[in-house]
Design a protein around this motif. Sequence first.
Motif, PDB file in Angstrom:
ATOM      1  N   SER A 237      -7.828  -5.452   1.790  1.00 37.35           N
ATOM      2  CA  SER A 237      -7.209  -6.258   0.734  1.00 37.35           C
ATOM      3  C   SER A 237      -7.210  -5.539  -0.612  1.00 37.35           C
ATOM      4  O   SER A 237      -6.338  -5.772  -1.440  1.00 37.35           O
ATOM      5  N   ILE A 238      -8.173  -4.629  -0.834  1.00 34.08           N
ATOM      6  CA  ILE A 238      -8.232  -3.986  -2.138  1.00 34.08           C
ATOM      7  C   ILE A 238      -7.002  -3.102  -2.356  1.00 34.08           C
ATOM      8  O   ILE A 238      -6.532  -2.918  -3.479  1.00 34.08           O
ATOM      9  N   TYR A 240      -4.057  -3.936  -1.437  1.00 32.66           N
ATOM     10  CA  TYR A 240      -3.043  -4.847  -1.971  1.00 32.66           C
ATOM     11  C   TYR A 240      -3.272  -5.089  -3.457  1.00 32.66           C
ATOM     12  O   TYR A 240      -2.338  -5.298  -4.218  1.00 32.66           O
ATOM     13  N   GLY A 241      -4.567  -5.070  -3.840  1.00 31.80           N
ATOM     14  CA  GLY A 241      -4.874  -5.199  -5.257  1.00 31.80           C
ATOM     15  C   GLY A 241      -4.269  -4.053  -6.057  1.00 31.80           C
ATOM     16  O   GLY A 241      -3.659  -4.258  -7.111  1.00 31.80           O
ATOM     17  N   THR A 281       0.230 -11.152  -5.860  1.00 32.49           N
ATOM     18  CA  THR A 281      -0.542 -10.143  -5.136  1.00 32.49           C
ATOM     19  C   THR A 281      -1.111 -10.722  -3.849  1.00 32.49           C
ATOM     20  O   THR A 281      -1.032 -10.104  -2.784  1.00 32.49           O
ATOM     21  N   LEU A 285      -0.474 -10.001   0.230  1.00 28.47           N
ATOM     22  CA  LEU A 285      -1.573  -9.835   1.171  1.00 28.47           C
ATOM     23  C   LEU A 285      -1.385 -10.690   2.422  1.00 28.47           C
ATOM     24  O   LEU A 285      -1.625 -10.233   3.541  1.00 28.47           O
ATOM     25  N   GLU A 346     -10.256 -14.499  -1.293  1.00 35.18           N
ATOM     26  CA  GLU A 346     -10.147 -13.080  -1.649  1.00 35.18           C
ATOM     27  C   GLU A 346     -10.686 -12.801  -3.055  1.00 35.18           C
ATOM     28  O   GLU A 346     -10.394 -13.536  -3.994  1.00 35.18           O
ATOM     29  N   PRO A 349      -8.909  -7.880  -4.383  1.00 36.27           N
ATOM     30  CA  PRO A 349      -7.610  -7.592  -5.005  1.00 36.27           C
ATOM     31  C   PRO A 349      -7.490  -8.201  -6.399  1.00 36.27           C
ATOM     32  O   PRO A 349      -6.854  -7.626  -7.275  1.00 36.27           O
TER      33      PRO A 349
END
Lengths: 424, 267
Positions: A237-238, A240-241, A281, A285, A346, A349
């Motif tokens: 997920s990071i 996607y951040g 964001t 994800l 989450e 992100p």
Amino acid sequence: MNAGKFRAATGARGDGSFLPNLGKRQAAGRRWAAAFAAATIAAVLVLGALVASIVNDAFGLVAMEYTVDPATLAPGGDIEKLSDAELVAALEGNLKSRRLRALGNEKPLAERERADLLALVEDEVIKWEVVETFSLAESLLGRAEVDAFVAAEHPQAKLVFRSWVNARYLSASQSATAIDAGVRSALIGTLMTILITVATAFPIGIAAAIWLEEYAKDDKWNRFIRVNIYNLAGVPSIIYGMLGLAIFVRALEPVTSGAAFGAAADPTGANGRTILSAGLTLALLVLPVIIINAQEAFRAVPRTLRESGYAVGATKWQVVWHHVLPAAFDRVLTGTIVAVSRAIGETAPLVVVGASTFLTQDPTSVFSKFTTLPIQIYQWTARPQEDFHNIAAAAILVLLVLMLSLNAFAIILRNRLRAKKRFA
Amino acid sequence: MKRDSATDPFDLAVETGETPWALETRGMSVDYGAFRAVKDLTMGFEKRRVTAIIGPSGCGKSTALRAFNRMNDLIPGCRTEGQVLFHGADVYAPEVDPVKVRRWIGMVFQKPNPFPKSVRENILWGARINGYSGDEEELVEGSLRQAALWDEVKDKLDKSALALSGGQQQRLCIARAVAVKPEILLMDEPTSALDPISTSRIEDLLEELKSRYTIIIVTHNMQQAGRVSDRTAFMLLGDLVEYAPTKELFLNPKDGRTENYISGRFG
């Protein structure tokens, strides 16, 4: 007796090329069943431990010290029992005249609500201060040790049982002291963020799934796209951040900060680090997950149902809209629930996209700075003070309740749709 | 009969065309990838008659039937060659929209597959999407009467079609097919999932339906073909082996393979 007869009757049959092995086969089955049961028990234990550790921190005894002993204000220290006039008197008797004048200018004390007066007495006169907190386990099982400890270390302190989740906690914003801090801004931030996530990812995801499953030809190019959507669902997920930071915060800043719409930019300078950026964001994800789940839902619609539509002269779109979508919708919804539940929790992100670390104001629009529950939990847990760990646990409880109620709502909706589908 | 367009070449052909056959195939072959399921089929179907296609499993009879109204277009990797002529117009001509073909050539499937909607909606949906502008109640009653279902369901028109018995569901599917007023009804083993009583009701129904529609029925039940059809085609491994009036085919088969099959020596 009967079993013995049965064995006697069947044992003599056959030509001997089949060896008796049923006992062994059944035993193997029992061993596997035991292993499965053990796995289930292990999972339940771990979950139980998780919930127990959260609850352990979210409730418990607190040793608090005060500047003015509440017992001097009210008999037994219970200021709830005081009348409005007595509360005003307590304020006038204990506050500096300058402070009293300032409060009076805001709103005369006599005209204030009772709840307001009570809060003022607590915050300005008594000035509670947490000196030591104890976990639920300590409070319940080791009360004597707690009492002895407090008596020795903080003879001035008063020991009270505190639920860190309470009405005030839910309605207050972030604060520098744990006892005053609350989750309202984070809760509103989470709800607004998720709303944007669902509002964008759900329609786009379903539309993409319809195209891929119903319209796209099964050629190399489309198979490539499909495989890569599966891959995207597994990207950390990071990442996607990082993507959200590059696209929404930096490249699309005029849009995500609201400047392009003439919305008054946040005076404190959100610079694109807004709820809108966060929601979009998270939408990125969850999009692959929603697409994959929806595709599988459409694939599960029996071919006979589609054919019955085509056979009366329906176009592809009519078959999709009137038959495939309604038949698949409950599954699509289930897939979306799973994806959105993941998005609610989450953190990584949003840290990258730029969640605010200390936000005392509620977000007013999608162009406001934001914080969310997981961000708040992360920050509070990272602090050294014990009492911040308690409010972090409380925030976890709030997050869990929020997640479970959203899930419950979606499941109820899905079951209604399913019942409707069956008996329409 | 009014068509919805006066310029579409398919419509024009259908409008003016009066051919000896209701439907005719010329050199029609159907391939699944590299496998040829139907080989060079050339045959005609008489108007307002029941034509049965029989043959053992895998002989290509269902595939051929589904090719007649371009249902096979929906199966990836399935290709059709040759011509299928409806009133002299090739349904596989590039400018013909398969949706229009299916509107004139309806279909009933092996397993009853009513829409998960009410009985009434099952009838009306197809009519509505095809632009039906007449009286809806009349259409519902008329279609259900044609399918000999009206008396059984007239009190539960708003109940789910899925609550009906299997035989009723299949007759509802027939009612749904006739509701759009097609000319040809294709039936793909319509009774193979039904009990003997429901089967015989549908067989009786075919006798009445053929006064209005041309019916092509695929069946693996030779007795059924003998009971309901006027002409019978026997297919084997994708080839049309023999095609003759039903009585003739069953009593006096010309081909040895037909004789073997109908006398139960294989299949």
